[in-house]
Design an enzyme around this catalytic site. Structure first.
Site, short mmCIF file in Angstrom:
data_model
loop_
_atom_site.label_atom_id
_atom_site.label_comp_id
_atom_site.label_asym_id
_atom_site.label_seq_id
_atom_site.Cartn_x
_atom_site.Cartn_y
_atom_site.Cartn_z
N THR A 107 77.65 5.56 69.38
CA THR A 107 76.24 4.66 70.08
C THR A 107 75.88 5.24 71.59
O THR A 107 76.77 5.70 71.74
CB THR A 107 77.41 3.17 70.63
OG1 THR A 107 78.08 2.15 69.42
CG2 THR A 107 76.31 2.35 71.42
N LYS A 182 71.45 -1.12 68.25
CA LYS A 182 72.76 -1.74 68.67
C LYS A 182 72.45 -1.84 70.02
O LYS A 182 73.59 -2.65 70.61
CB LYS A 182 73.42 -0.32 68.84
CG LYS A 182 74.73 -0.25 69.25
CD LYS A 182 75.89 -0.62 68.79
CE LYS A 182 77.21 -0.72 69.26
NZ LYS A 182 78.49 -1.37 68.60
N LYS A 250 79.83 2.64 79.31
CA LYS A 250 78.76 3.58 79.15
C LYS A 250 77.74 2.63 78.32
O LYS A 250 76.48 2.91 78.90
CB LYS A 250 79.29 4.30 78.26
CG LYS A 250 78.69 4.72 76.72
CD LYS A 250 79.45 5.61 76.07
CE LYS A 250 79.99 5.02 74.66
NZ LYS A 250 79.21 4.66 73.47
P1 NAP Z 1 87.76 7.02 70.91
O1 NAP Z 1 88.70 6.49 69.76
O2 NAP Z 1 87.63 7.43 71.65
O3 NAP Z 1 86.56 8.38 69.65
C1 NAP Z 1 86.11 8.80 69.77
C2 NAP Z 1 86.43 10.26 69.42
O4 NAP Z 1 85.19 10.87 69.21
C3 NAP Z 1 88.00 10.86 69.11
O5 NAP Z 1 87.78 11.88 68.05
C4 NAP Z 1 86.51 12.01 70.20
O6 NAP Z 1 87.53 13.73 69.46
C5 NAP Z 1 85.75 12.43 69.47
N1 NAP Z 1 85.33 13.25 70.69
C6 NAP Z 1 84.86 12.66 71.97
N2 NAP Z 1 83.78 13.18 72.74
C7 NAP Z 1 84.02 14.93 72.19
C8 NAP Z 1 83.18 15.61 72.40
N3 NAP Z 1 82.46 16.45 73.17
N4 NAP Z 1 83.19 16.90 70.76
C9 NAP Z 1 84.34 16.13 69.70
N5 NAP Z 1 84.88 15.57 69.49
C10 NAP Z 1 84.28 13.75 70.29
O7 NAP Z 1 86.33 6.43 69.96
P2 NAP Z 1 85.82 5.13 69.17
O8 NAP Z 1 86.30 3.85 69.94
O9 NAP Z 1 86.07 4.99 67.18
O10 NAP Z 1 83.91 5.21 68.97
C11 NAP Z 1 83.41 5.42 68.72
C12 NAP Z 1 81.96 5.13 69.08
O11 NAP Z 1 81.76 4.56 68.24
C13 NAP Z 1 81.62 5.21 70.90
O12 NAP Z 1 80.45 5.81 70.85
C14 NAP Z 1 81.67 3.64 70.51
O13 NAP Z 1 81.06 3.14 71.84
C15 NAP Z 1 81.33 3.19 69.11
N6 NAP Z 1 81.86 2.03 68.61
C16 NAP Z 1 83.05 1.67 69.12
C17 NAP Z 1 84.07 0.25 68.50
C18 NAP Z 1 84.97 0.17 68.52
O14 NAP Z 1 85.38 -1.07 68.24
N7 NAP Z 1 86.13 0.63 68.26
C19 NAP Z 1 82.36 -0.51 67.29
C20 NAP Z 1 81.84 -0.09 68.00
C21 NAP Z 1 80.73 1.28 68.06
P3 NAP Z 1 89.60 13.43 70.58
O15 NAP Z 1 90.54 12.22 69.79
O16 NAP Z 1 89.16 15.06 70.31
O17 NAP Z 1 89.15 12.98 72.27
#
Ligand code: NAP
Length: 305
Positions: A107, A182, A250
């Site tokens: 997102t 979104k 964010k």
């Molecule tokens: P998360 O658990 O914090 O995972 C983020 C992932 O992105 C991790 O694997 C992280 O790697 C990687 N990452 C972040 N910055 C990076 C960079 N600069 N270079 C390489 N890898 C990077 O977050 P999430 O919940 O999976 O969410 C991911 C996305 O989906 C976000 O945009 C969020 O807003 C969206 N989203 C989340 C949900 C939810 O319920 N969780 C629902 C809908 C949408 P590391 O592990 O190495 O840090």
């Protein structure tokens, strides 16, 4: 990709997956389980090992992922992260070739999608912005709603891949339309999160039995995904993340940038952003969004019990 550089259809595309966090890991697992060849990259190697044990190939950079793939999906955090893994040193663009498809499922913002799409297009790379809704539960159960922007024929080629991870797959229009959808979704999510916590605070101020309170709220006109999924966590004092508070913060900042640019009055979102500023000040960013209950409790000087 075909030999002529066109979009390959019909056979199983090789998938690259960048970002194996709360969402990305289960999404990549579903693709593996459906028999796709999946090549993964993540900075934190623990989740890479888990995926490799389930049959994935590991790559040491996003650029190497692109070499091994017909379609590269990224599921990272915010716009700068998307730009880093796609456009910067060791990024996908380094090994970009005509016909490669990149799908950003994280997102961020419509502006980011439009800019990334046009930079990749200069190398003949196709791009879809395909953010998701449905939470960590939706990712684990492959029931995500996926909203997609980009060329319709590229969407059609990727539809079978989306169907492995989600249930409702909706084409919204050209590049940026997925992210615009979104942001609209996040306005409702933010307000429902606050509504869930406020309703529980008021009810518990009368010492109502919270289990029965939740039963009433989730079975009448007040119900929402947030009440059903986050209400019980608040009552159980479970503030672990499904959706991290820092991520909703964010998203609300992106919503406010749009409101300012388009002269939209979005007072509800503005209030929730203020509360999430307080969430961030309390260093609750890595907690789940339901942690906003803690801010309300602090203001009320009482706990939801
Ligand atoms: P998360 O658990 O914090 O995972 C983020 C992932 O992105 C991790 O694997 C992280 O790697 C990687 N990452 C972040 N910055 C990076 C960079 N600069 N270079 C390489 N890898 C990077 O977050 P999430 O919940 O999976 O969410 C991911 C996305 O989906 C976000 O945009 C969020 O807003 C969206 N989203 C989340 C949900 C939810 O319920 N969780 C629902 C809908 C949408 P590391 O592990 O190495 O840090």
């Amino acid at each position: 990709m075909t030999e002529s550089g066109g979009i390959r259809k019909g056979d199983k595309l090789r998938i690259g997956f960048i970002g194996l966090g709360l969402m990305g890991k289960p999404m990549a697992l579903h693709l593996l389980e459906k028999g796709y060849s999946v090549c993964v990259f993540n900075r934190n190697k623990a989740s890479v090992s888990e995926l490799v044990a389930r049959g994935a190939k590991a790559a040491e950079s996003p650029s190497r992922v692109a070499q091994e793939s017909d379609v590269v999906i990224d599921m990272v955090t915010d716009a700068p992260d998307v730009e880093q893994v796609l456009l910067q040193e060791d990024g996908v663009i380094e090994s970009a070739r005509k016909g490669l498809i990149v799908v950003d499922m994280s997102t961020n913002s419509p502006e980011t999608a439009i800019s990334v799409s046009s930079q990749l297009a200069e190398k003949g790379v196709e791009f879809l912005d395909a953010p998701v809704s449905g939470g960590d539960k939706g990712a684990r159960e492959a029931t995500l709603t996926i909203m997609v922007g980009g060329k319709k024929e590229v969407f059609d080629a990727c539809r079978p891949i989306f169907q492995v991870m989600g249930k409702e797959i909706v084409y919204m229009g050209l590049a940026g339309s997925g992210q615009a959808t979104k942001l609209s979704n996040q306005v409702a999510v933010a307000l429902h999160t606050l509504a869930t916590c406020e309703a529980l605070l008021l009810g518990s101020s009368y010492d109502l039995p919270t289990k029965d309170l939740l039963r009433v709220l989730t079975n009448g006109a007040a119900s929402s995904w947030n009440l059903i999924n986050l209400g019980p966590r608040v009552v159980a004092r479970d503030f672990e993340p499904g959706f991290k508070a820092a991520h909703l913060h964010k998203d609300l900042k992106s919503v406010m940038r749009v409101a300012e640019a388009k002269h939209l009055a979005l007072p509800g979102s503005a209030i929730v952003l203020q509360l999430f500023n307080a969430v961030m000040a309390e260093k609750y960013g890595e907690k789940g969004t339901q942690v906003v209950a803690r801010i309300l409790e602090k203001l009320a000087e009482r706990e939801i019990a």
